[in-house]
Design a protein around this motif. Structure first.
Motif, PDB file in Angstrom:
ATOM      1  N   THR A 582       0.824  -1.223   0.000  1.00  0.00           N
ATOM      2  CA  THR A 582       0.000   0.000   0.000  1.00  0.00           C
ATOM      3  C   THR A 582       0.850   1.262   0.000  1.00  0.00           C
ATOM      4  O   THR A 582       0.318   2.371   0.123  1.00  0.00           O
ATOM      5  CB  THR A 582      -0.923   0.001   1.228  1.00  0.00           C
ATOM      6  N   GLU A 583       2.178   1.092  -0.129  1.00  0.00           N
ATOM      7  CA  GLU A 583       3.128   2.202  -0.199  1.00  0.00           C
ATOM      8  C   GLU A 583       3.172   3.042   1.078  1.00  0.00           C
ATOM      9  O   GLU A 583       3.574   4.208   1.057  1.00  0.00           O
ATOM     10  CB  GLU A 583       2.835   3.088  -1.426  1.00  0.00           C
ATOM     11  N   GLU A 584       2.795   2.412   2.193  1.00  0.00           N
ATOM     12  CA  GLU A 584       2.940   3.066   3.488  1.00  0.00           C
ATOM     13  C   GLU A 584       4.371   2.943   3.997  1.00  0.00           C
ATOM     14  O   GLU A 584       4.809   3.711   4.852  1.00  0.00           O
ATOM     15  CB  GLU A 584       1.969   2.453   4.505  1.00  0.00           C
ATOM     16  N   PHE A 585       5.079   1.946   3.473  1.00  0.00           N
ATOM     17  CA  PHE A 585       6.461   1.707   3.917  1.00  0.00           C
ATOM     18  C   PHE A 585       7.328   1.360   2.719  1.00  0.00           C
ATOM     19  O   PHE A 585       6.870   0.722   1.764  1.00  0.00           O
ATOM     20  CB  PHE A 585       6.515   0.571   4.939  1.00  0.00           C
ATOM     21  N   HIS A 586       8.582   1.791   2.758  1.00  0.00           N
ATOM     22  CA  HIS A 586       9.564   1.497   1.711  1.00  0.00           C
ATOM     23  C   HIS A 586      10.771   0.826   2.375  1.00  0.00           C
ATOM     24  O   HIS A 586      11.288   1.335   3.371  1.00  0.00           O
ATOM     25  CB  HIS A 586      10.002   2.783   1.012  1.00  0.00           C
ATOM     26  N   PRO A 587      11.235  -0.319   1.842  1.00  0.00           N
ATOM     27  CA  PRO A 587      12.384  -1.009   2.457  1.00  0.00           C
ATOM     28  C   PRO A 587      13.625  -0.139   2.580  1.00  0.00           C
ATOM     29  O   PRO A 587      14.431  -0.334   3.500  1.00  0.00           O
ATOM     30  CB  PRO A 587      12.620  -2.190   1.506  1.00  0.00           C
ATOM     31  N   PHE A 588      13.806   0.808   1.661  1.00  0.00           N
ATOM     32  CA  PHE A 588      14.974   1.688   1.713  1.00  0.00           C
ATOM     33  C   PHE A 588      14.565   3.085   2.203  1.00  0.00           C
ATOM     34  O   PHE A 588      14.744   4.071   1.517  1.00  0.00           O
ATOM     35  CB  PHE A 588      15.657   1.755   0.349  1.00  0.00           C
ATOM     36  N   ARG A 589      14.004   3.114   3.405  1.00  0.00           N
ATOM     37  CA  ARG A 589      13.628   4.386   4.031  1.00  0.00           C
ATOM     38  C   ARG A 589      14.688   4.751   5.072  1.00  0.00           C
ATOM     39  O   ARG A 589      15.082   3.932   5.888  1.00  0.00           O
ATOM     40  CB  ARG A 589      12.252   4.277   4.674  1.00  0.00           C
ATOM     41  N   GLY A 590      15.142   5.999   4.999  1.00  0.00           N
ATOM     42  CA  GLY A 590      16.217   6.439   5.869  1.00  0.00           C
ATOM     43  C   GLY A 590      15.812   6.625   7.316  1.00  0.00           C
ATOM     44  O   GLY A 590      14.621   6.627   7.648  1.00  0.00           O
ATOM     45  N   PRO A 591      16.799   6.730   8.218  1.00  0.00           N
ATOM     46  CA  PRO A 591      18.224   6.893   7.866  1.00  0.00           C
ATOM     47  C   PRO A 591      18.902   5.553   7.568  1.00  0.00           C
ATOM     48  O   PRO A 591      18.674   4.566   8.247  1.00  0.00           O
ATOM     49  CB  PRO A 591      18.817   7.516   9.138  1.00  0.00           C
ATOM     50  N   ILE A 592      19.750   5.549   6.515  1.00  0.00           N
ATOM     51  CA  ILE A 592      20.539   4.379   6.163  1.00  0.00           C
ATOM     52  C   ILE A 592      21.982   4.823   5.955  1.00  0.00           C
ATOM     53  O   ILE A 592      22.247   5.761   5.206  1.00  0.00           O
ATOM     54  CB  ILE A 592      20.025   3.704   4.871  1.00  0.00           C
ATOM     55  N   PHE A 593      22.900   4.133   6.624  1.00  0.00           N
ATOM     56  CA  PHE A 593      24.326   4.412   6.514  1.00  0.00           C
ATOM     57  C   PHE A 593      25.016   3.275   5.776  1.00  0.00           C
ATOM     58  O   PHE A 593      24.616   2.115   5.868  1.00  0.00           O
ATOM     59  CB  PHE A 593      24.961   4.581   7.901  1.00  0.00           C
ATOM     60  N   ASP A 594      26.083   3.611   5.032  1.00  0.00           N
ATOM     61  CA  ASP A 594      26.853   2.564   4.363  1.00  0.00           C
ATOM     62  C   ASP A 594      27.967   2.052   5.274  1.00  0.00           C
ATOM     63  O   ASP A 594      28.102   2.489   6.421  1.00  0.00           O
ATOM     64  CB  ASP A 594      27.400   3.055   3.013  1.00  0.00           C
ATOM     65  N   ARG A 595      28.762   1.147   4.754  1.00  0.00           N
ATOM     66  CA  ARG A 595      29.807   0.493   5.554  1.00  0.00           C
ATOM     67  C   ARG A 595      30.887   1.464   6.027  1.00  0.00           C
ATOM     68  O   ARG A 595      31.559   1.220   7.030  1.00  0.00           O
ATOM     69  CB  ARG A 595      30.478  -0.618   4.731  1.00  0.00           C
ATOM     70  N   GLU A 596      31.059   2.560   5.307  1.00  0.00           N
ATOM     71  CA  GLU A 596      32.064   3.547   5.696  1.00  0.00           C
ATOM     72  C   GLU A 596      31.490   4.615   6.637  1.00  0.00           C
ATOM     73  O   GLU A 596      32.185   5.568   6.992  1.00  0.00           O
ATOM     74  CB  GLU A 596      32.642   4.237   4.459  1.00  0.00           C
ATOM     75  N   GLY A 597      30.234   4.464   7.021  1.00  0.00           N
ATOM     76  CA  GLY A 597      29.624   5.418   7.933  1.00  0.00           C
ATOM     77  C   GLY A 597      28.997   6.626   7.267  1.00  0.00           C
ATOM     78  O   GLY A 597      28.569   7.559   7.948  1.00  0.00           O
ATOM     79  N   ASN A 598      28.925   6.624   5.939  1.00  0.00           N
ATOM     80  CA  ASN A 598      28.312   7.745   5.223  1.00  0.00           C
ATOM     81  C   ASN A 598      26.796   7.624   5.235  1.00  0.00           C
ATOM     82  O   ASN A 598      26.244   6.527   5.039  1.00  0.00           O
ATOM     83  CB  ASN A 598      28.794   7.783   3.770  1.00  0.00           C
ATOM     84  N   LEU A 599      26.110   8.731   5.440  1.00  0.00           N
ATOM     85  CA  LEU A 599      24.650   8.739   5.399  1.00  0.00           C
ATOM     86  C   LEU A 599      24.204   8.674   3.940  1.00  0.00           C
ATOM     87  O   LEU A 599      24.403   9.608   3.176  1.00  0.00           O
ATOM     88  CB  LEU A 599      24.100   9.998   6.069  1.00  0.00           C
ATOM     89  N   ARG A 600      23.621   7.563   3.548  1.00  0.00           N
ATOM     90  CA  ARG A 600      23.186   7.369   2.167  1.00  0.00           C
ATOM     91  C   ARG A 600      21.737   7.797   1.944  1.00  0.00           C
ATOM     92  O   ARG A 600      21.383   8.287   0.867  1.00  0.00           O
ATOM     93  CB  ARG A 600      23.352   5.897   1.776  1.00  0.00           C
ATOM     94  N   VAL A 601      20.893   7.580   2.954  1.00  0.00           N
ATOM     95  CA  VAL A 601      19.490   7.952   2.834  1.00  0.00           C
ATOM     96  C   VAL A 601      19.099   8.730   4.093  1.00  0.00           C
ATOM     97  O   VAL A 601      19.109   8.175   5.194  1.00  0.00           O
ATOM     98  CB  VAL A 601      18.585   6.710   2.689  1.00  0.00           C
TER      99      VAL A 601
END
Length: 625
Positions: A582-601
């Motif tokens: 129903t598009e209430e949630f997205h699997p790639f919803r931030g905050p998401i950090f990469d392996r180097e600690g950078n904020l990607r989302v």
């Protein structure tokens, strides 16, 4: 003085190691080998007709592609830079060799095999690594050539045999063409070259050093993104345009000539594109002719079998409205070209290919009556549409199941290539696991192949026995990983279809494709001429479409969870599944950090499709080796 040499060597190793890690990630993100290629793997199923001793020759550094032994390939990234940590014996030896080179130069010849004019090192891998890092031009080596059996149906073999004749006449190995006839064409242009110096024994050595290499340097500097013509083919055009009699000795004069050549080649007119799809035939009620191209046999691949089920499904559902035909084992460019010629002759309208193996084949430009749909959406050249599924959605749900079921907090993921499609799935799985278990870690083992039972088995065993994972899944073209999980009594999650039969006591669920639903949706919209975006392309629109379907469309799904999964886990997974649909949630919803600690989302934001389709980074609870 020793200390300063050693300090310098250590500094250079650290730099090379950083570049190696960056190259490794970049390579796998492109779907390429992250490690060196190993010749023993390449020729495993190749019939070698002859082994020829070339003696000690100069090997162009750029033509050294890998090592002979698979076991040594893991120590280097694909650019031959060192991957091993600074405190290893490997690193110590690399630094010692660097000191020797710094003081007196590396003079000992390496030992290597040549295969298809690429060189693979038997002895001297670290020497090559250092010289690659220092951007050296060549290295002396004792070389044996492996000549594959002649195969008139393999264009690569035909080109190589043409090269062998060229090499016998010139001893030139720095030049390579990917088109037939080019070696013969070049030889006819250079055979009458008159050397200028009496100190050079072989006139072709002088030609390479005095003409080709200066040309190549200028062409690389000036062409860049302006012209896609390979430098070897551009060299042929240069000779045709300016000749070899009056090649300028001054670099700026050579650059001026190359600039003129680039401008002339860039001005060539592009032929107009014929409309790609014939609308009148469709609207008149003629059955839509749809072809499916598989790069393996149906029975040999879970991936191909799932698509074949889709073809049978849509053929039955749209009986009388469509005609379908499938082609199995389309394994090389020659077979692909033959299939394309047949489809053009029989006037097929729509082609679904289930792999991007031949996506960039130049033969595509010849087939103007066919509309192409290529699976996997990260490559989209002109006149090609790609279809894809939001497999990351059920991957996230599968990660939730894994994160809730693990006792060790170590999850295993056997992966093929590091292309965006695969990286998306790994990241979604890891994010799903962490959503229910903050301590969950995903260990990825790369096979660098879509389907190799031995590699899949060994990688799964490594993750289980050495890293202690107690839930394992995969992105491979077989059920081998589930069989290994069953053997070692760790929880398993399948892929492609419901794989419970392969792991009856350890199976949790599978992420699955429903291709019949996909194909029916696309073809019905084409048949009825609706406003579906793909249909607009059939009138000749130049816009490229990426057709994605997720849980909502039914194209991808999570198979029924087994009795091993606790009811409360099933309930929360079903709730999240509903929110995704129903598009209430997205699997790639931030905050998401990469392996180097950078904020990607950023917090609260979702990754869009363009960002997903180019994904080349990993979230921070992923580990790989």
């Amino acid at each position: 003085m020793y200390k300063s040499y050693r300090t310098q060597a250590r500094t250079e190793y650290e730099k090379a190691n950083r570049i190696a890690k960056r190259d490794f990630l970049l390579s796998i993100s492109r779907g390429e080998e992250g490690y060196l290629q190993a010749l023993e793997d390449i020729i495993q199923n190749v019939e070698i007709a002859k082994e020829q001793n070339l003696g000690i020759i100069d090997i162009p550094i750029e033509r050294i592609k890998g090592t002979y032994y698979h076991s040594r390939a893991m120590s280097f990234s694909s650019n031959f830079y060192p991957l091993m940590k600074i405190d290893t014996e490997f690193a110590s030896k690399w630094m010692s060799l660097y000191e020797i080179h710094y003081k007196e130069g590396i003079s000992d010849p390496i030992v290597a095999y040549e295969y298809l004019n690429w060189f693979y090192v038997v002895e001297g891998n670290k020497r090559v690594s250092i010289l690659k890092y220092l951007n050296a031009f060549s290295i002396r080596g004792e070389v044996k050539r492996l000549i594959p059996k002649w195969d008139e149906n393999d264009p690569q073999i035909r080109i190589y045999y043409e090269f062998l004749d060229f090499y016998d006449k010139t001893k030139i190995n720095i030049i390579w063409f990917n088109k037939e006839g080019k070696f013969n064409e070049l030889y006819e242009l250079i055979k009458d070259y008159q050397k200028r110096s009496d100190f050079v024994e072989n006139k072709y050595d002088e030609l390479i050093s005095s003409v080709y290499l200066p040309f190549r340097k200028a062409y690389r500097d000036l062409a860049k993104d302006r012209l896609k013509l390979p430098e070897e083919e551009a060299f042929i055009e240069y000779i045709k345009r300016f000749g070899l009699d009056n090649v300028p000795e001054i670099e700026r004069e050579m650059r001026r000539q190359v600039e003129i050549l680039i401008e002339e080649l860039s001005e060539e007119k592009v032929k107009p594109v014929t409309p790609l799809f014939k609308i009148p035939g469709l609207l008149a009620g003629t059955p839509l002719k749809v072809a499916f191209i598989y790069n393996t046999a149906i029975e040999e691949s879970a991936w191909t079998y799932s698509h074949e089920l889709g073809r049978r499904y849509v053929q039955e559902r749209l009986k009388g409205e469509i005609i379908t035909k499938c082609y199995e084992k389309v394994t090389n460019a020659k077979i692909y070209e033959q299939v394309m010629e047949e489809l053009e002759k029989e006037k097929f309208d729509l082609i679904f290919t289930t792999s991007f193996d031949f996506l960039y084949e130049q033969q595509l430009s010849a087939f103007h009556n066919v509309k192409f749909m290529y699976f996997s959406g990260y490559k989209s050249p002109e006149d090609i549409n790609t279809y894809f599924g939001r497999m990351y959605e059920p991957r996230f749900l599968a990660g939730m199941v894994a994160g809730a079921m693990t006792k060790s907090n170590n999850l295993g993921y056997v992966a093929s290539y590091g292309i965006p499609e695969v990286i998306m799935g790994i990241n979604a799985f890891a994010l799903g696991a962490r959503s229910v278990n903050s301590r969950a870690r995903v260990h990825v083992g790369w096979t660098n192949t879509w389907h190799n039972s031995e590699y899949e088995r060994r990688t799964a065993e490594y993750l289980i026995k050495d890293l202690g994972v107690d839930v394992i899944t995969h992105h491979q073209d077989s059920a081998e990983v589930l069989k290994v999980g069953e053997k070692y009594s760790v929880y398993t999650i399948g892929y492609h279809y419901d794989m419970r039969e392969h792991a009856p006591t350890t199976y949790l669920t599978s992420v699955v494709w429903n291709w019949g639903v996909y194909y029916e949706s696309i073809i019905r919209d084409v048949l009825r001429g609706s406003n579906f975006s793909l249909f607009r392309l059939f009138s000749g629109s130049e816009k490229i479409e990426k057709f994605w379907g997720g849980l909502k469309s039914g194209v991808v799904d999570l198979a029924p969870m087994s009795k091993l999964v606790l009811p409360q886990i099933k309930n929360i997974v079903e709730l999240v599944k509903y929110d995704i649909k129903t598009e209430e949630f997205h699997p790639f919803r931030g905050p998401i950090f990469d392996r180097e600690g950078n904020l990607r989302v950023p917090e609260g934001e979702d990754l869009n499709d363009e960002e997903l389709i180019k994904m080349d980074w990993f979230v921070d609870n992923i580990y790989y080796s």
